[in-house]
Design a protein around this motif. Structure first.
Motif, mmCIF file in Angstrom:
data_model
loop_
_atom_site.group_PDB
_atom_site.id
_atom_site.type_symbol
_atom_site.label_atom_id
_atom_site.label_comp_id
_atom_site.label_asym_id
_atom_site.label_seq_id
_atom_site.Cartn_x
_atom_site.Cartn_y
_atom_site.Cartn_z
ATOM 1 N N ASN A 119 -30.173 -52.554 -51.862
ATOM 2 C CA ASN A 119 -31.010 -51.955 -52.889
ATOM 3 C C ASN A 119 -30.302 -52.044 -54.253
ATOM 4 O O ASN A 119 -30.029 -51.041 -54.891
ATOM 5 C CB ASN A 119 -31.270 -50.501 -52.473
ATOM 6 N N LYS A 120 -29.940 -53.261 -54.638
ATOM 7 C CA LYS A 120 -29.253 -53.492 -55.925
ATOM 8 C C LYS A 120 -29.758 -54.804 -56.477
ATOM 9 O O LYS A 120 -30.053 -55.731 -55.719
ATOM 10 C CB LYS A 120 -27.742 -53.694 -55.703
ATOM 11 N N PRO A 121 -29.814 -54.946 -57.807
ATOM 12 C CA PRO A 121 -30.182 -56.240 -58.380
ATOM 13 C C PRO A 121 -29.158 -57.320 -58.027
ATOM 14 O O PRO A 121 -27.968 -57.043 -57.893
ATOM 15 C CB PRO A 121 -30.200 -55.976 -59.880
ATOM 16 N N GLU A 132 -42.663 -71.142 -62.912
ATOM 17 C CA GLU A 132 -42.824 -71.218 -61.458
ATOM 18 C C GLU A 132 -42.594 -69.894 -60.744
ATOM 19 O O GLU A 132 -43.121 -69.677 -59.669
ATOM 20 C CB GLU A 132 -41.849 -72.261 -60.876
ATOM 21 N N THR A 133 -41.711 -69.063 -61.325
ATOM 22 C CA THR A 133 -41.400 -67.798 -60.658
ATOM 23 C C THR A 133 -41.711 -66.625 -61.595
ATOM 24 O O THR A 133 -41.967 -66.822 -62.775
ATOM 25 C CB THR A 133 -39.907 -67.691 -60.244
ATOM 26 N N HIS A 134 -41.631 -65.428 -61.036
ATOM 27 C CA HIS A 134 -41.871 -64.222 -61.856
ATOM 28 C C HIS A 134 -40.561 -63.518 -62.184
ATOM 29 O O HIS A 134 -40.555 -62.366 -62.613
ATOM 30 C CB HIS A 134 -42.833 -63.278 -61.122
ATOM 31 N N LEU A 135 -39.444 -64.217 -61.971
ATOM 32 C CA LEU A 135 -38.135 -63.575 -62.125
ATOM 33 C C LEU A 135 -37.525 -63.815 -63.512
ATOM 34 O O LEU A 135 -37.778 -64.849 -64.127
ATOM 35 C CB LEU A 135 -37.185 -64.120 -61.053
ATOM 36 N N GLU A 195 -47.459 -61.254 -62.458
ATOM 37 C CA GLU A 195 -46.757 -60.517 -63.526
ATOM 38 C C GLU A 195 -45.254 -60.746 -63.425
ATOM 39 O O GLU A 195 -44.731 -60.967 -62.346
ATOM 40 C CB GLU A 195 -46.994 -58.989 -63.424
ATOM 41 N N ASN A 196 -44.577 -60.603 -64.578
ATOM 42 C CA ASN A 196 -43.113 -60.695 -64.578
ATOM 43 C C ASN A 196 -42.507 -59.588 -63.734
ATOM 44 O O ASN A 196 -42.942 -58.440 -63.836
ATOM 45 C CB ASN A 196 -42.571 -60.483 -66.001
ATOM 46 N N THR A 197 -41.484 -59.921 -62.967
ATOM 47 C CA THR A 197 -40.721 -58.869 -62.306
ATOM 48 C C THR A 197 -39.709 -58.367 -63.312
ATOM 49 O O THR A 197 -39.023 -59.154 -63.958
ATOM 50 C CB THR A 197 -40.013 -59.419 -61.049
ATOM 51 N N ILE A 198 -39.653 -57.063 -63.467
ATOM 52 C CA ILE A 198 -38.699 -56.489 -64.412
ATOM 53 C C ILE A 198 -37.527 -55.916 -63.627
ATOM 54 O O ILE A 198 -37.723 -55.102 -62.723
ATOM 55 C CB ILE A 198 -39.379 -55.402 -65.264
ATOM 56 N N VAL A 199 -36.354 -56.409 -63.936
ATOM 57 C CA VAL A 199 -35.162 -55.908 -63.254
ATOM 58 C C VAL A 199 -34.521 -54.878 -64.174
ATOM 59 O O VAL A 199 -34.241 -55.162 -65.340
ATOM 60 C CB VAL A 199 -34.185 -57.066 -62.930
ATOM 61 N N THR A 246 -33.566 -53.346 -69.279
ATOM 62 C CA THR A 246 -34.547 -54.134 -68.538
ATOM 63 C C THR A 246 -34.426 -55.628 -68.817
ATOM 64 O O THR A 246 -34.158 -56.040 -69.944
ATOM 65 C CB THR A 246 -35.961 -53.664 -68.914
ATOM 66 N N PHE A 247 -34.651 -56.402 -67.773
ATOM 67 C CA PHE A 247 -34.631 -57.862 -67.870
ATOM 68 C C PHE A 247 -35.989 -58.371 -67.407
ATOM 69 O O PHE A 247 -36.447 -58.008 -66.328
ATOM 70 C CB PHE A 247 -33.559 -58.459 -66.936
ATOM 71 N N GLY A 248 -36.612 -59.198 -68.252
ATOM 72 C CA GLY A 248 -37.881 -59.795 -67.823
ATOM 73 C C GLY A 248 -39.073 -59.265 -68.593
ATOM 74 O O GLY A 248 -40.197 -59.661 -68.337
ATOM 75 N N ASP A 249 -38.803 -58.357 -69.553
ATOM 76 C CA ASP A 249 -39.928 -57.780 -70.312
ATOM 77 C C ASP A 249 -39.989 -58.326 -71.734
ATOM 78 O O ASP A 249 -40.610 -57.738 -72.608
ATOM 79 C CB ASP A 249 -39.836 -56.252 -70.329
#
Ligand code: PEP
Ligand code: MN
Length: 358
Positions: free
Chosen positions: A225-227, A285-288, A103-107, A113-116
């Motif tokens: 603990n930060k993006p 390739e990645t979920h980011l 699944e996509n990682t949502i930041v 939100t990023f990734g949705d």
């Protein structure tokens, strides 16, 4: 030679091939057992002394048509494949890969939100120069409903004699404007020693292109603990870029946004070459989430809009671009920053495209 004879010989080759295949698979079984045994005994997988002995034995018994070096090469390939077979599976699958996490990682940056699938904008000046300068850009961003502002306080400049940024003072200005107008702050940190200090001021730590392989910095930001917004290195391959992200995630922090910002090629018409295909490759390739920085990739104001459109069409999660109230007097990147009216037009046109793509 009659056709019949040729067919017979070819059949024989097919039989030998199958025999080799059978033997290779039988060998793989034994290799697997050896791997298990080595694991039990805590012995290293790679044993060059043993490999040399095996090769010497093979060469001693070799009397056929092939050159010794050819036989050596073929067996070396078999040894290599066997070693890979013994490799721990978990080491082959990267934590940033889709294989490990489909699944996509949502930041989430303070609710953005990023990734949705939503496409965001990260805008702001190249460098923080003053409170007034940052505020003017922030006000324009607010007008467009944007709330994620970038700005460099620690500037990694090619020449040590160029403006190096305001440092902590710059971070304080960003935070002050951010608090005043309800904006999230993205800013680059260049030294592992400054990461802790930055936590008080920024919402996202940027690791710049020049530091993509600063492994100490990557490990340090991997523990916070930060993006993290990780930019692709100046001449980094996609594989190296992905491994840089792996350094971060391996320390526990999976809140990573990848940023394609152009790579160095022989082309001189642009400052760097925007590798647009990197976007779908990285997403595959990645979920980011993946951001495209149109300012540093093109280095040209006239190309910001078309490249941003391309980035949106190809599925980037966000566009990054630089804005300055008076680019002509900017202390860095004056050729490619947009002024405020250009910024408004830029966002308007991209919003129109966004509606069309939706
Ligand atoms: C920046 O975003 O301020 C910057 C210096 O970009 P890059 O690291 O991609 O050159
Ligand atoms: Mn810049």
């Amino acid at each position: 030679m009659t056709t019949n004879k040729l067919t017979q010989l070819r059949n024989k080759i097919d039989e030998i091939n199958l025999e080799i295949l059978h033997l290779l698979n039988e060998r793989a079984e034994v290799v697997h057992e050896i791997g298990e045994e080595k694991k039990k005994q805590g012995v290293n997988r790679f044993d060059p002394v043993r490999e040399r002995e095996s090769l010497d034995l093979i060469i001693k018994h070799h009397h056929g048509h092939f050159k010794t070096s050819t036989i050596q090469h073929i067996f070396k390939e078999i040894f290599k494949a066997s070693l890979e077979l013994q490799e721990d599976d978990s080491r082959k699958v990267l934590l940033v890969s889709r294989k490990a996490h489909p699944e996509n990682t949502i930041v989430d940056i303070n609710g953005e939100t990023f990734g949705d699938g939503k496409q965001r904008f990260i805008m702001g000046p190249c460098a923080v120069e003053s409170y007034e300068q940052v505020r003017e850009v922030a006000v324009a961003m607010k007008e467009q409903g944007l709330s994620i502002m970038r700005g460099g306080a620690f500037k990694p400049r090619t020449s040590p004699y160029d403006f190096q940024g305001l440092g902590v003072e710059g971070l304080k200005i960003l935070r002050e404007v951010g608090n005043e107008l309800g904006m999230s702050i993205v800013s680059e940190i260049v030294s592992p020693n400054d990461v802790e200090l930055a936590l008080d001021y920024v919402d996202v730590i940027q690791v710049g292109a020049r530091n993509m392989q600063n492994f100490d910095l990557l490990k340090t930001v991997g523990k916070v603990n930060k993006p993290i917004l990780l930019k692709r290195g100046l001449s980094a391959t996609i594989e190296e870029f992905i491994h840089a992200a792996e350094y971060i995630i391996s320390q526990g922090n999976n809140q990573i946004i990848l940023c394609e910002r152009g790579i160095r090629t022989y082309e001189k018409a642009t400052r760097n070459t925007l590798d647009i295909s990197a976007v779908p490759i990285l997403k595959k390739e990645t979920h980011l989430p993946v951001v495209v920085d149109v300012t540093h990739s093109t280095g040209r104001r006239d190309l910001l809009l078309p490249t941003a459109k391309a980035a949106m069409a190809i599925g980037a999660d966000a566009i990054m671009a630089e804005v300055h109230p008076d680019p002509a007097v900017a202390l860095s990147d004056s050729a490619q920053q947009m002024d405020i009216p250009q910024f408004h037009k830029f966002i308007q046109q991209l919003k129109t495209l966004q509606e069309k793509l939706a």
